[in-house]
Each structure stands twice: as structure tokens, then as C-alpha cells.
Design an enzyme around this catalytic site. Structure first.
Site, PDB file in Angstrom:
ATOM      1  N   CYS C 143      -5.367   6.850  -1.228  1.00  0.00           N
ATOM      2  CA  CYS C 143      -4.415   6.354  -2.215  1.00  0.00           C
ATOM      3  C   CYS C 143      -4.751   7.098  -3.492  1.00  0.00           C
ATOM      4  O   CYS C 143      -5.757   6.809  -4.134  1.00  0.00           O
ATOM      5  CB  CYS C 143      -4.553   4.847  -2.402  1.00  0.00           C
ATOM      6  SG  CYS C 143      -3.659   4.235  -3.850  1.00  0.00           S
ATOM      7  N   CYS C 146      -4.357   4.760  -6.973  1.00  0.00           N
ATOM      8  CA  CYS C 146      -5.372   3.738  -7.260  1.00  0.00           C
ATOM      9  C   CYS C 146      -6.342   3.796  -6.096  1.00  0.00           C
ATOM     10  O   CYS C 146      -6.998   4.827  -5.950  1.00  0.00           O
ATOM     11  CB  CYS C 146      -4.790   2.350  -7.522  1.00  0.00           C
ATOM     12  SG  CYS C 146      -3.524   1.756  -6.395  1.00  0.00           S
ATOM     13  N   SER C 147      -6.453   2.768  -5.297  1.00  0.00           N
ATOM     14  CA  SER C 147      -7.360   2.858  -4.153  1.00  0.00           C
ATOM     15  C   SER C 147      -6.884   1.951  -3.027  1.00  0.00           C
ATOM     16  O   SER C 147      -7.685   1.294  -2.360  1.00  0.00           O
ATOM     17  CB  SER C 147      -8.786   2.464  -4.562  1.00  0.00           C
ATOM     18  OG  SER C 147      -9.258   3.283  -5.595  1.00  0.00           O
ATOM     19  N   CYS C 148      -5.571   1.916  -2.768  1.00  0.00           N
ATOM     20  CA  CYS C 148      -5.036   1.079  -1.699  1.00  0.00           C
ATOM     21  C   CYS C 148      -5.704   1.432  -0.378  1.00  0.00           C
ATOM     22  O   CYS C 148      -5.982   2.599  -0.101  1.00  0.00           O
ATOM     23  CB  CYS C 148      -3.523   1.264  -1.592  1.00  0.00           C
ATOM     24  SG  CYS C 148      -2.651   0.781  -3.090  1.00  0.00           S
TER      25      CYS C 148
END
Lengths: 239, 229, 239, 229
Positions: C143, C146-148
Site C-alpha cells: 500500500c 499508507c499501509s493497508c
């Protein structure tokens, strides 16, 4: 990635704190964006902590002195040259002549370097292009990739010119940025931004203000400002 | 490289601090400036190498340092990388340094001839014109030609910012044949036609702009004809 | 713009130093790029300085507790659920079944959420898409914005997954990044990266390793790794 | 917004620290995680508002903080902005706080019914499925269609990263009708068709890539037909 700690990585110097010497700065201005959490850069906060980066640079300078790669006298010569020979007074002189002399103005806009041969500026000349403000056109200069600036004609750039705020925004929202400088442009004025990505430098030829009618070149010089030659001030707006 | 230095069009930095107007804030910045000029007049490294040294900083270091702090770090990097100084010399200097600023140091042992030589370099630099134009190469484009900027993402130095890549523009002026920074920053001198290119602001930002046009100088290698045959 | 000082801007809290509590970190890894000046993030450096951000967050937590917006018991329930109910064992079970059961595999690739109804995972289910590695295709998940992460099936993401290094590079130079994980792909293998920009989450179905012939689902589970389901490890590479 | 969070394709961050493998490094991170989950199950703010709160940090703060540090700062921002807590309450709490970690605090005064309610929210969240699909809207594109990504640069939240803007891709799959984050982050719920789009790596990076394809989910408003009539 992780970390709010603030240290320079270098294998042999590993001090654990350093913040800017607050008293060396005259301005105190945070960068609030309308929310609470911004990373404040340290103007004007006297933290009393040592500044590792600065002392490190000082140590490097002592080494360069020892190696005779620099000399204080030579540095003072450089600084003196930039104080006495270079500065916006050069640009102001050029602008004043262009206002006073239509032939010079034409040459300046066509070939600024040739036009500048008329002057005896003792400067390391840069390749210069001059762009003209008119009632229907406003120009401003930036360097988005670093901070290139027509120093041979304007001297050293102001800090805001070198800031991420100016560099990032003037190419996308110039009217908003100009309004932060107090310049409000009508929608009939085309805004042109010059991003100095090569070794060619750009300078704005401001409009001649109406109240300068009848003044000679020496008098006109007084009406030229550095900001107008960068393009964040608009002279002669009502012409 | 796609670094944080390539900030044209970025959001998030806030309003311009229009009151932060001075060129220098303190003596330290003046010292860094003077040292840098002197090193550059000695041609220890070129301007493109210097710019790229700054771009190579860790992104936080780049964004969290002032202009002259970047200069200081950049010249240190290049003095080490060019072998002008060694890591050992630098750490010894850091160990031995008593905290005094440059202008407080004792300069009296410096060889007089060397001082004269350095001072002369300063004057010579001020007398000479900038020299980055090279023997003319036939330009591929003329004023008025429609171009589209290539979408390259080189890992090394480039002066083609992200915000103009893929954009269509018009050649405003042929600027002559100039040294290509993408190679000069890595030690090779090649010259190519350079162009002033005009982009409509809406071509760069769609509706998310309040400007009208951006002019930027782009080397021939960054450009393709807008309608390739 | 200016400043190396490191403070949070907030109108009423203005402490002047804070760096990470070094002892809270197990790893010490700078980010050297082959040159000397990198901003080291503070893993593992015991600076002994207070960490303003952390203590600030603790104070906020005490306020939330006072306002009964949180409760320690409820937080412990959350953490327990993430420890007991969620984790790569769920993904491994799904992969093992897909390896063992061709019909299930087909359903999983066509409609992962329907396929997952077969399991009794006690998790807040995310919309999942499963992408299949083959001898000629390698997939990896990221991601960039962000950091999905597919936490409902893989648990919580490893720190590297959330790092600027991984987020910035895997979409542009996946082979180079994968080689940092020890994965070397032939030029005949197409590398496909899945950037999770919506609420749909992606998981990789690794190839079944040749040495697992004849194993049943329970045994196969042991051969599935979290990294293989993110796509930074390649199972069955020689199949 | 064009923020530093939009880092796909950036250079300069260095090698991946593959050994930094843990989800948590310490109790503090676990506490931040637990608090965040609990707040989210109470629907004090949505996931898009949370993401945008992080993006709005000063760029140095964003890059120089860890994942859970960003979470902590982001929830503080939103708790203040939603009026859930006030600046005065927060500063009083900071003043009064004795330094203890969350799990060391005395929770005994918390109303039992409230605890049960919060615990039930956790279980409920785990029982329910994610819900971001809305009543179907007729999609403009079908699988196989050629699209080109719009070159928008909104000041607000968007999930269309810079690296795909202006790029030509192919609709891989129609994903249904999903809430648009660009509006949800600013308090408005609108739903639109969402597409999985495939881009050839060379379309995104010219020759400066060693990959083959990137798939990313893009909302209909980000896309134009590749060959508009």
C-alpha cells in the site's frame, strides 16, 4: 522509518542531541496548517543544547584551514565582494535603464547578457534572461529543484525563496502565494512562472510605476525593489 | 532521482514565511557560504555534483535542514567522496576542535602564497563569465514546436522535475547547447540542446491551479515530439 | 525550512527535547545509502532523554480512560482477539485448502469472500482478493499511500511492510526489493504488484512447493509462510 | 494532496529493513493500537478521515515518525477536531499525567456497563463484515477497456497516487460501487464504481523499472477513456 530522534549518522560522531541555537535566529515563526501537529522548525527557540551539525561544520572548516584549502582572508574577500559588488542594486540599475531607454530595454529582453556588457558590474556573470511584466502579464521566478537565483544581478536570495513553501507552491498556485506577499492580481493578468532548472537565470523587468514620470535613471533606481525583480511584488500595477 | 528535493507542486508545507527575508541569519551561515564559494572556485567538485550530493541526503535530513546546513553537509560529503579529506582526518578534527567559529580561528600559519592564490581565484571567478555553453549541436526542435516530456525516473541526478513529466508543452526558445546535468553530476561532460518550454498551467495541474503558465528549461533528452511520426 | 530541532508544535506543550527511548527497540539499523550523511532513525539508541511524543500519547490515553472512551479491559480484549483469532495461521489455512482442493482454489480466486465463508475465523472480515503465483507469475502486495494490509487473514503487518523503503520501491523496482528478501526471479517470470488503494485487500496464493506432494491440508498449513502470502517469499519456485 | 505520504516510486529511502519484522516493538505501540481500534469501533471518525489526518502532518513529522507514532498523533488530531476532547482537557491531562503507561493505569473507576458496552463493540466489530460497498451505480467502464488516469492534484484527500496520473492502463476488473475516499475524508459519503486497473510497468516508469505490471484500485472519477471521442 521509526524514530523521532534527530541525529546525524556518522560513524565516528554520535552525539545524542542537537537543536538549533535559538539565539542565532531573529524570527520565530511556526508553520501551522490549521491543525495541531506540525513539526516546528527551530527558529528562535533557545534550547541551550549544542548543535551538532554546526559544530561539526566548524570542525571541518578548521581542517580545511589546516590543509590550506581555505583561508580566512580569502573568505573575507568573497564575503566583501558579495557585500559590495553584488546585490539588488545591480538589478535595479538595469531595470532603471530599461525604463529610461527603450532601445536598451529591447536589447535587454532580447539578449540580456549583451545588454549587461554596458555595465561594469564586477561579478561572475551568469547567463541571464529578463522577462517583462506588462499590464496583462505578471512573471515570477523560482527554482523548484534547489534554489537557483540570479545572484549576479540580485545578490543572495532571501530565505523564503529557498524554502519548501515557496518552491513547492509558486508553480501550482502562484496567485495564492503572491497574495501572501500582498500582491492581488486580476483575472485579466496572465501569471507566468519561470522555473530555473538550467544554468540560465531569470529576472523580472517590473512595470514602470506611473508616479515615476519624468525621473531620470538615477532617480528611477530608487523605485526598483528586489522583490519586484523576483516577481513577488508588482510595480506599476495601475498602469 | 525522485527525491523530496523535487517539490514543485507538493502540498503540505504551509504558507510562505514572507518575513524570513535575510540571506544569512548568523555568522555560521556566512562561514559556510564563504567556504563553499572558495571550494567551488578551486573546482574540487562541480555544481551538478554538489546539487546531487544534497539530493542524496536521507529525505528527513533534506527537509529538516536549512539551506546552509545542506550546503555544509553537502560539501563534507563531497570532500570525503573526492578524497580531498579522509574520514580519519575529519574525525580527528572533530575531536580536536575547540568550538570556535571559522572567523575566530588562527589563520596566521597559512602560507602567504597560498592565501594570495586563493584570493586571486576569487577575483578571477568574479571576472569570468559563466561557462556552460558548448559547441553547438543541431537542435531537434524549433520555437513553436509541440513537445511531450518523457516519463523517465532515473535513479541519478536529473533536472527534469516530476511535475512536467508526460506533460505537453511548446518550445518557447532554443537556448543553445548546454552541459547535461544528468551526466555532469556523475562525472561525465556531454552537451545537448537546451530549450525553454512553456506549459499551460492546466496542462500541468488540470483545474487544481490558479496560475496560467510555467516556463522551464529542459534538455533535449527529456523531450519527445508531441505527435511522433 | 530552517531547523534541525525536533519538537512537536502544540500550543501548550513545548518541551525542548525528546528522542526515542532507545531500550524499547530491539533492532539497530541505520539507513546508509553509501554516503555518510543520513538521518538516522532512532532504533536502539538509549539516549536517556524523555520521549515527548510517547508521554504525550500516554497522557491522552489517561484522559480517554477518564472520559470512559476507552477501557483497559476492552483494549485487552482487542489485543487478545488479534493475538488469538487473527494472524497468518488464517491465511495459511486458506492457502493449504486451495492447494489441496482445486474447487476451493477456483472459488477463492474468483470470489475470495465467498470462499472464506467456509471458515469460522472470528474476524471482522475485509473484502479480499486473492492473486495466484504461477511458474510464470509472481505477485506481491503493498500500500504505497499508507499501509493497508489484509489483516483479517494475515494479522498485523510487519514493520518493514509499513516502511517508506518498501512502500516507495516495490512498485518501481520490485525485483531489486525482492532480492533484498532473498527472492531472485528469472526474467521469464512476470512480476505483478498490487497496490491496495481501496478497501479491497490483496493476498498472494503461493505456489505449492514440490516437496509437499501427498500432504493433507493440516500438514500443508505448515508450509505456508506469511511472507509468501505478502509476496516477498516464493514457494514452489522450482515447480 | 501531493504529500510525502504518496511515496510510490520515490528514491532515497534506502534498502528495505527486512529484519524489522515484528508488528509491535513495545507496550506503547500495543496501547496505541488498542486505543485506536476502540475509538474506531465507536465510529468517532472514519478510516478516510484518519488517513487524511496523517497526511496533513508536516512532511518532516510524517517521515520522521514511526507507524504507531503517526497513529497516536492522528487520533489526537481527530479527537480534538471532532470536539471529543478539548485542548484544555488535553493540556490538563498532560500536566497531571504521572508518566505511567496505559496498562499501568487504574481502570477500576470505569463504569461496568460502559466496559461491557466497549467490549461488546469489539466483539461486534469482529463479527461483522467490512461494509464499504453501496447500491450499484452503472459503471462507465468494462473489463478490458483502455483508460487514462486524470492528472488531478486535489488539495484534499485522494487515493489516486501521483505515479499513476496521466498513465494509460486497462480495466482489469470492475470492483462494484464503493464509497469515494476523496469525499468521505471530508465528511461526505458518495459512492462510485471502483476498478482494478492494470498498468504496464514501463508505462509508469519508462525504462526505469525492473517490474512488469502494477495493479491498483481507482475510482471512476480518477479515470478518462484512453481515446475520448
Amino acid at each position: 522509518m521509526n524514530g523521532r530522534d534527530e541525529r546525524l549518522k556518522h560513524e565516528h560522531i554520535m552525539e545524542d542531541e542537537h537543536t538549533r541555537d535559538g539565539d542565532e535566529y531573529s524570527n520565530d515563526h511556526g508553520h501551522e496548517h490549521g491543525h495541531s501537529h506540525v513539526h516546528e522548525h527551530g527558529h528562535g527557540h533557545d534550547t541551550g543544547e549544542p548543535d551538532e551539525l554546526k559544530s561539526r561544520a566548524r570542525a571541518l572548516q578548521s581542517l580545511l584551514l589546516e590543509k590550506e584549502l581555505i583561508s580566512i582572508e580569502a573568505i573575507n574577500e568573497v564575503l566583501a565582494l558579495f557585500e559590495t559588488e553584488v546585490g539588488p542594486m545591480n538589478g535595479a540599475r538595469v531595470v532603471a535603464r530599461a525604463w529610461a531607454d527603450p532601445d536598451f530595454k529591447q536589447l535587454l529582453l532580447e539578449d540580456a547578457n549583451e545588454a549587461l556588457d554596458e555595465f561594469d558590474f564586477e561579478i561572475g556573470e551568469q547567463h541571464l534572461t529578463v522577462v517583462e511584466n506588462t499590464p496583462k502579464t505578471h512573471n515570477a521566478v523560482v527554482c523548484t529543484l534547489c534554489s537557483c537565483y540570479p545572484w549576479s544581478i540580485l545578490g543572495l536570495p532571501p530565505t523564503w525563496y529557498k524554502s519548501p513553501q515557496y518552491r513547492s507552491r509558486i508553480v501550482r498556485e502562484p496567485r495564492t502565494v503572491l497574495s501572501e506577499f500582498g500582491v492581488e492580481l486580476g483575472s485579466d493578468v496572465e501569471v507566468q512562472i519561470w522555473d530555473a532548472s538550467s544554468e540560465i537565470r531569470y529576472m523580472v523587468l517590473p512595470q514602470r510605476p506611473p508616479e515615476t514620470d519624468g525621473l531620470d535613471e538615477d532617480e528611477l533606481v530608487e523605485h526598483v525593489t528586489r522583490d519586484a525583480m523576483i516577481g513577488v511584488e508588482r510595480l506599476g500595477a495601475d498602469v | 532521482m525522485n527525491g523530496v528535493h523535487d517539490m514543485g507542486g507538493m502540498h503540505g508545507f504551509g504558507p510562505v514565511d514572507v518575513d524570513d527575508d535575510a540571506a544569512f541569519h548568523d555568522e555560521w551561515e556566512k562561514a559556510v557560504f564563504g567556504v563553499e564559494k572558495l571550494l567551488r572556485y578551486q573546482s574540487i567538485y562541480g555544481v551538478d555534483e554538489k546539487r546531487h550530493a544534497l539530493e542524496r541526503f536521507d529525505p528527513v535530513t533534506y527537509l529538516d535542514s536549512s539551506y546552509f546546513e545542506r550546503w555544509a553537509l553537502g560539501s563534507e560529503t563531497l570532500l570525503l567522496e573526492t578524497g580531498t579529506i579522509t574520514e580519519d582526518e575529519l574525525s580527528a578534527a572533530i575531536e580536536a576542535h575547540d568550538g570556535s567559529g571559522l572567523f575566530e580561528l588562527d589563520d596566521s600559519e597559512t602560507d602567504r602564497d597560498r592565501v594570495d592564490e586563493l584570493v586571486e581565484l576569487v577575483h578571477e571567478a568574479f571576472r569570468s563569465d559563466a561557462s556552460f555553453e558548448r559547441d553547438p549541436v543541431e537542435p531537434q526542435f524549433d520555437a513553436g514546436d509541440a513537445i511531450v516530456v518523457r516519463n523517465d525516473h532515473p535513479a541519478g541526478h536529473t533536472r527534469c522535475p516530476r511535475y512536467v513529466r508526460r506533460a505537453r508543452g511548446t518550445i518557447h526558445e532554443v537556448q543553445g547547447t548546454h552541459v547535461v546535468p544528468d551526466e555532469a553530476a556523475h562525472g561525465t561532460e556531454v552537451a545537448e540542446p537546451l530549450y525553454s518550454v512553456r506549459f499551460e498551467a492546466t496542462e500541468l495541474w488540470n483545474d487544481d491551479t490558479d496560475g496560467d503558465a510555467v516556463y522551464i528549461d529542459l534538455w533535449e533528452r527529456y523531450l519527445n515530439p508531441a505527435d511522433p511520426e
